[in-house]
Design an enzyme around this catalytic site. Sequence first.
Site, PDB file in Angstrom:
ATOM      1  N   GLY A  87       0.745  -1.070  -0.013  1.00  0.00           N
ATOM      2  CA  GLY A  87       0.023  -0.046   0.086  1.00  0.00           C
ATOM      3  C   GLY A  87       0.923   1.202   0.115  1.00  0.00           C
ATOM      4  O   GLY A  87       1.985   1.165  -0.390  1.00  0.00           O
ATOM      5  N   LEU A 137       0.393   3.589  -2.108  1.00  0.00           N
ATOM      6  CA  LEU A 137       0.692   3.558  -3.542  1.00  0.00           C
ATOM      7  C   LEU A 137       1.483   5.026  -3.958  1.00  0.00           C
ATOM      8  O   LEU A 137       0.785   5.967  -3.660  1.00  0.00           O
ATOM      9  CB  LEU A 137      -0.361   2.916  -4.329  1.00  0.00           C
ATOM     10  CG  LEU A 137      -0.724   1.829  -3.797  1.00  0.00           C
ATOM     11  CD1 LEU A 137      -2.124   1.209  -4.945  1.00  0.00           C
ATOM     12  CD2 LEU A 137       0.251   0.693  -3.993  1.00  0.00           C
ATOM     13  N   HIS A 138       2.396   4.870  -4.815  1.00  0.00           N
ATOM     14  CA  HIS A 138       2.987   6.082  -5.276  1.00  0.00           C
ATOM     15  C   HIS A 138       3.085   5.840  -6.813  1.00  0.00           C
ATOM     16  O   HIS A 138       3.064   4.620  -7.371  1.00  0.00           O
ATOM     17  CB  HIS A 138       4.225   6.516  -4.555  1.00  0.00           C
ATOM     18  CG  HIS A 138       5.012   5.503  -4.223  1.00  0.00           C
ATOM     19  ND1 HIS A 138       5.781   5.003  -5.422  1.00  0.00           N
ATOM     20  CD2 HIS A 138       5.456   4.970  -3.301  1.00  0.00           C
ATOM     21  CE1 HIS A 138       6.827   3.705  -4.999  1.00  0.00           C
ATOM     22  NE2 HIS A 138       6.715   4.021  -3.509  1.00  0.00           N
ATOM     23  N   HIS A 193       4.599   2.122  -7.840  1.00  0.00           N
ATOM     24  CA  HIS A 193       3.630   1.359  -8.007  1.00  0.00           C
ATOM     25  C   HIS A 193       2.699   1.327  -9.288  1.00  0.00           C
ATOM     26  O   HIS A 193       2.439   0.438 -10.028  1.00  0.00           O
ATOM     27  CB  HIS A 193       2.686   1.307  -6.666  1.00  0.00           C
ATOM     28  CG  HIS A 193       3.376   1.212  -5.363  1.00  0.00           C
ATOM     29  ND1 HIS A 193       3.641   1.955  -4.429  1.00  0.00           N
ATOM     30  CD2 HIS A 193       3.934  -0.106  -4.849  1.00  0.00           C
ATOM     31  CE1 HIS A 193       4.149   1.522  -3.351  1.00  0.00           C
ATOM     32  NE2 HIS A 193       4.569   0.456  -3.643  1.00  0.00           N
ATOM     33  N   GLN A 229       7.522  -9.055   8.085  1.00  0.00           N
ATOM     34  CA  GLN A 229       8.733  -8.730   7.442  1.00  0.00           C
ATOM     35  C   GLN A 229       9.477  -7.145   8.076  1.00  0.00           C
ATOM     36  O   GLN A 229      10.457  -6.659   7.614  1.00  0.00           O
ATOM     37  CB  GLN A 229       8.625  -8.275   5.873  1.00  0.00           C
ATOM     38  CG  GLN A 229       7.888  -7.226   5.489  1.00  0.00           C
ATOM     39  CD  GLN A 229       7.602  -7.045   3.955  1.00  0.00           C
ATOM     40  OE1 GLN A 229       6.863  -7.846   3.480  1.00  0.00           O
ATOM     41  NE2 GLN A 229       8.307  -6.247   3.209  1.00  0.00           N
ATOM     42  N   LYS A 254      14.168  -1.280  -7.099  1.00  0.00           N
ATOM     43  CA  LYS A 254      14.629  -0.569  -6.027  1.00  0.00           C
ATOM     44  C   LYS A 254      15.069  -1.578  -4.941  1.00  0.00           C
ATOM     45  O   LYS A 254      15.996  -1.465  -4.295  1.00  0.00           O
ATOM     46  CB  LYS A 254      13.626   0.463  -5.433  1.00  0.00           C
ATOM     47  CG  LYS A 254      14.334   1.559  -4.509  1.00  0.00           C
ATOM     48  CD  LYS A 254      13.464   2.629  -3.975  1.00  0.00           C
ATOM     49  CE  LYS A 254      12.476   2.049  -2.748  1.00  0.00           C
ATOM     50  NZ  LYS A 254      13.451   1.729  -1.972  1.00  0.00           N
TER      51      LYS A 254
HETATM   52  O1  PAF Z   1       8.073  -4.750  -1.658  1.00  0.00           O
HETATM   53  C1  PAF Z   1       7.376  -4.726  -1.194  1.00  0.00           C
HETATM   54  O2  PAF Z   1       6.416  -3.881  -0.998  1.00  0.00           O
HETATM   55  C2  PAF Z   1       7.099  -6.026  -0.080  1.00  0.00           C
HETATM   56  O3  PAF Z   1       8.254  -6.436   0.352  1.00  0.00           O
HETATM   57  C3  PAF Z   1       6.142  -7.053  -0.738  1.00  0.00           C
HETATM   58  C4  PAF Z   1       6.955  -7.700  -1.766  1.00  0.00           C
HETATM   59  C5  PAF Z   1       4.644  -6.498  -1.232  1.00  0.00           C
HETATM   60  C6  PAF Z   1       5.931  -8.231   0.366  1.00  0.00           C
HETATM   61  O4  PAF Z   1       5.394  -7.732   1.469  1.00  0.00           O
END
Ligand code: PAF
Length: 280
Positions: A31, A33-34, A37, A61, A149
């Site tokens: 999310g 988003l920019h 994305h 993560q 990136k």
């Molecule tokens: O790159 C990301 O935004 C995240 O690491 C991903 C791949 C959506 C996994 O949560």
Amino acid sequence: MKIVETARELSDLSRSMRQSGQKIALVPTMGALHGGHRSLIHVAQQHAEFVIVSIFVNRLQFNIEEDFATYPVTLEDDIAICRSSGVSALYMPSSESMYPESFATSVEVSGLTARFEGASRPGHFSGVTTVVTKLVTASAPDIAIFGQKDFQQFAVLRKLMTDLDIPVDMVMAPTIREEDGLALSSRNVRLNKDSRRRAVSISQGLFHSLSLFQSGVRDTHELVEPVRQICSDEIKNIDYIAIVDAQTLEDVSEAHAGDVLLFAGTLDGIRLIDNIIFCA
Ligand code: PAF
């Protein structure tokens, strides 16, 4: 645009799209988003008729709780961006449906995760590989798109797909930058005016090194040190600057076209990563 919230709904939708002959692309995101994305979505649309975007802020993560707590959440805007970009389906699972209390599985890729982001953010990659395994299993896409990136993330996920025989073509979309060179990132909104100004030194360093490479310099030290010099006045906390082979992420002593210059540093508590791929 269809919005689905459970893995079951997503796999039913994906199966019916496949039966109707559509090629499926997955764009996994957290999310906020920019433009980066938007470009992933655009690349996905060039490869497939049915584009699924997933939005899930994956707690697993984040090795630092504060980073998770302060991760930007802009759901309304994200939905609007997906609609206006012509996304076919948006997958927005809840944390409970993704990781119910009984959840006990973790997916690990060794080797490629040992250094760089893996070393500095313990547990980060197993969070990424676990969630991406769940996302591709539920959506069964033909292709999945990730940004350059997060170069190490891409290398790790490509290895995951290969090792587990997951039939997904991995596509890397180029990094999108602000006009002054700063790589777009959801974390950039947390930079204050001064750190935002300082952060530009990262891309300045990387592009300087690229121009040295293009003028014939190959020695790794001679390509890395100028980056350190350009960045170190602005970024006190440089984690790594390294030139590596794009597949193995092993250091190279002489750079070749296709090798990658990786950078990570922290600016006012905000971790910034960037990279460039050497090319003629
Ligand atoms: O790159 C990301 O935004 C995240 O690491 C991903 C791949 C959506 C996994 O949560």
